[in-house]
Design a protein around this motif. Structure first.
Motif, PDB file in Angstrom:
ATOM      1  N   SER A  42       0.809  -1.215   0.000  1.00  0.00           N
ATOM      2  CA  SER A  42       0.000   0.000   0.000  1.00  0.00           C
ATOM      3  C   SER A  42       0.848   1.273   0.000  1.00  0.00           C
ATOM      4  N   THR A  81      -6.938   6.355  -1.978  1.00  0.00           N
ATOM      5  CA  THR A  81      -7.435   4.986  -1.882  1.00  0.00           C
ATOM      6  C   THR A  81      -6.358   3.934  -1.623  1.00  0.00           C
ATOM      7  N   GLY A  85      -7.010   1.248   1.244  1.00  0.00           N
ATOM      8  CA  GLY A  85      -7.242  -0.121   0.801  1.00  0.00           C
ATOM      9  C   GLY A  85      -6.302  -1.102   1.482  1.00  0.00           C
TER      10      GLY A  85
END
Length: 123
Positions: A42, A81, A85
């Protein structure tokens, strides 16, 4: 001279992006559990793709003379995002019972989960 500086800036952004994506790939292979891998995927992947998109944006804007706001929207969307996420995937893995790595020294979620369970029992 200006074109050379612009090209250098574009190459710098794309090189940084490729470096961060390479770090992501190494992290996905080398890190011991799903939580560490989610962190690598991420954070560094987001930075890598963002740097590449900035390089692409600068190329089209400064060399091709085409200002494309969709690339900026893509960067903003990815910035928002990507980390969220990764956090949600790690949280889902934790609540699904995926074990921590043997090297893990502290579980901060354990106390929060126990506290939530106590609250639910009182209701």
């Amino acid at each position: 001279m200006t074109e050379m500086l612009i090209n250098s800036l574009i190459i710098l952004f794309i090189t940084v992006g490729v470096f961060f994506i390479l770090v992501t790939a190494i992290g996905l292979i080398r890190l011991p559990d799903v939580y560490s891998r989610a962190h690598a995927a991420s954070k560094s992947a987001t930075l890598g793709v963002m740097a590449i998109l900035i390089g692409v944006f600068l190329h089209f804007w400064l060399i091709e003379d085409n200002f494309n706001p969709r690339i900026i929207l893509g960067i903003v969307f990815l910035f928002i995002t990507g980390p969220v996420g990764g956090h949600m995937m790690a949280k889902a893995a934790y609540f699904s019972g995926v074990p921590l790595a043997k090297e893990t020294v502290r579980d901060d979620m354990e106390a929060l989960v126990a506290k939530d369970a106590t609250k639910k029992e009182q209701l």
